[in-house]
Design a protein around this motif. Structure first.
Motif, PDB file in Angstrom:
ATOM      1  N   CYS A 147       0.831  -1.204   0.000  1.00  0.00           N
ATOM      2  CA  CYS A 147       0.000   0.000   0.000  1.00  0.00           C
ATOM      3  C   CYS A 147       0.868   1.257   0.000  1.00  0.00           C
ATOM      4  N   LYS A 151       0.577   3.854  -3.041  1.00  0.00           N
ATOM      5  CA  LYS A 151      -0.213   5.038  -2.691  1.00  0.00           C
ATOM      6  C   LYS A 151       0.198   6.292  -3.455  1.00  0.00           C
ATOM      7  N   PHE A 191      -5.408  -1.581   3.093  1.00  0.00           N
ATOM      8  CA  PHE A 191      -5.015  -0.433   2.271  1.00  0.00           C
ATOM      9  C   PHE A 191      -5.675   0.847   2.796  1.00  0.00           C
ATOM     10  N   CYS A 194      -3.881   2.276   5.802  1.00  0.00           N
ATOM     11  CA  CYS A 194      -2.571   2.902   5.579  1.00  0.00           C
ATOM     12  C   CYS A 194      -2.706   4.241   4.876  1.00  0.00           C
ATOM     13  N   TYR A 196      -4.637   4.896   1.968  1.00  0.00           N
ATOM     14  CA  TYR A 196      -4.995   4.905   0.546  1.00  0.00           C
ATOM     15  C   TYR A 196      -6.399   5.489   0.407  1.00  0.00           C
TER      16      TYR A 196
END
Length: 235
Positions: A147, A151, A191, A194, A196
Motif C-alpha cells: 500500500c 499510494k 489499504f 494505511c 490509501y
C-alpha cells in the motif's frame, strides 16, 4: 434549281472520339477527387484525435514529437498528459519490483496488463490460513508495505479474490463466493488503514469460477487461490 452544298472547312471527327473524350474527362475528374481526398487536414485530424483520446479516458491530446502544429487551434497542455503515457513505465517498474520481492519470499506472483488495468496476481497460500479471511500477521505487514508503495500513484484499485474448487468446510462461509469476497475486503481494509484513498478502492469475490489452472491436483488448486490487484491505469 438545286442548291449547291458548301464544302466543309474541317472533316467531322470519328464517332469513337466523342466517347473517348467523355471517358478522359471522367477519369480526370476521378483522379482529381482522389487527390483532394488524399490531402489530410491537420486541423480536422487533431480534432478527431482529441475526441478519440478523451473518449478513452484521456484529458488532453499529446504529440509524441513534443509539440503541435502552430496553426492548430487545439490547446495542448503537457502538464496534464494522459496517465498511461506519462506514468505507465514508473508503475510497471514498481510492480515488477514488488513481484521480484514476493518471489524472493517464496510467494508466487505475476503481473499482466489487460485493457486499462494492470493486474498484480499474488498467491494466497502463504498469506491466509486455509478457509479463513484473516491474513497472517506477516501477510498484513506485506500488504501494508505494498500500500505504501502504490499510494503515491493514487490510482483506483479493485481487489479480486479467487479460490480453488474445494468446498469450504467452515460454517462462517456457505460457499467459496463469501470466502473470496471477504479475503478481498480484508486486503482493502488494510489499504484503507494505511491512508490509501478509500473512494477509489473496491473489492469483489470471484469464487472458484475463474481458475488459472485445472483443479485436478493439490499443486494446481494452490495456484488458483490468489488475490489480484486490478490497478486502473486511467485515474
Amino acid at each position: 434549281m438545286a442548291t449547291r452544298k458548301r464544302p466543309e472547312e474541317c472533316p467531322k471527327p470519328p464517332a469513337w472520339l466523342t466517347s473517348f473524350g467523355d471517358l478522359m474527362s471522367l477519369l480526370l475528374t476521378f483522379f482529381i477527387l482522389l487527390y483532394s481526398m488524399s490531402i489530410i487536414s491537420l486541423e480536422k485530424f487533431y480534432q478527431v484525435l482529441k475526441g478519440l483520446v478523451e473518449a478513452f479516458g484521456g484529458r488532453q491530446v499529446v504529440f509524441a514529437e513534443g509539440g503541435a502544429l502552430k496553426a492548430s487551434r487545439i490547446p495542448v497542455q503537457f502538464e496534464n498528459m494522459h496517465y498511461r503515457v506519462k506514468k505507465f513505465a514508473e508503475l510497471k517498474k514498481e510492480i515488477t519490483q514488488i513481484k521480484k520481492e514476493l518471489m524472493g519470499m517464496g510467494i508466487e506472483a505475476d503481473y499482466l496488463v489487460t485493457g486499462t488495468c494492470m493486474k498484480l496476481r499474488v498467491n494466497t497460500s502463504k498469506l491466509f490460513p486455509l478457509g479463513s479471511e484473516e491474513p497472517y500477521p506477516q501477510a498484513k505487514e506485506l500488504f501494508l508495505n505494498m500500500c505504501t508503495r502504490l499510494k503515491p500513484f493514487s490510482l483506483p484499485i479493485t481487489f479480486e479474490g479467487y479460490t480453488d474448487s474445494m468446498p469450504v468446510s467452515n460454517p462462517r462461509f456457505p460457499s467459496n463466493w463469501e470466502l473470496s469476497a471477504m479475503r478481498a475486503v480484508s486486503v482493502l481494509k488494510l489499504f484503507a488503514s494505511c491512508g490509501y484513498p478509500q473512494e477509489i478502492l473496491s473489492a469483489v469475490g470471484r469464487g472458484e469460477y475463474h481458475p488459472i489452472a485445472p483443479n485436478d491436483t493439490p499443486e494446481n488448486r494452490e495456484k488458483n487461490r490468489r488475490i489480484e490487484f486490478c490497478i486502473k491505469l486511467n485515474p
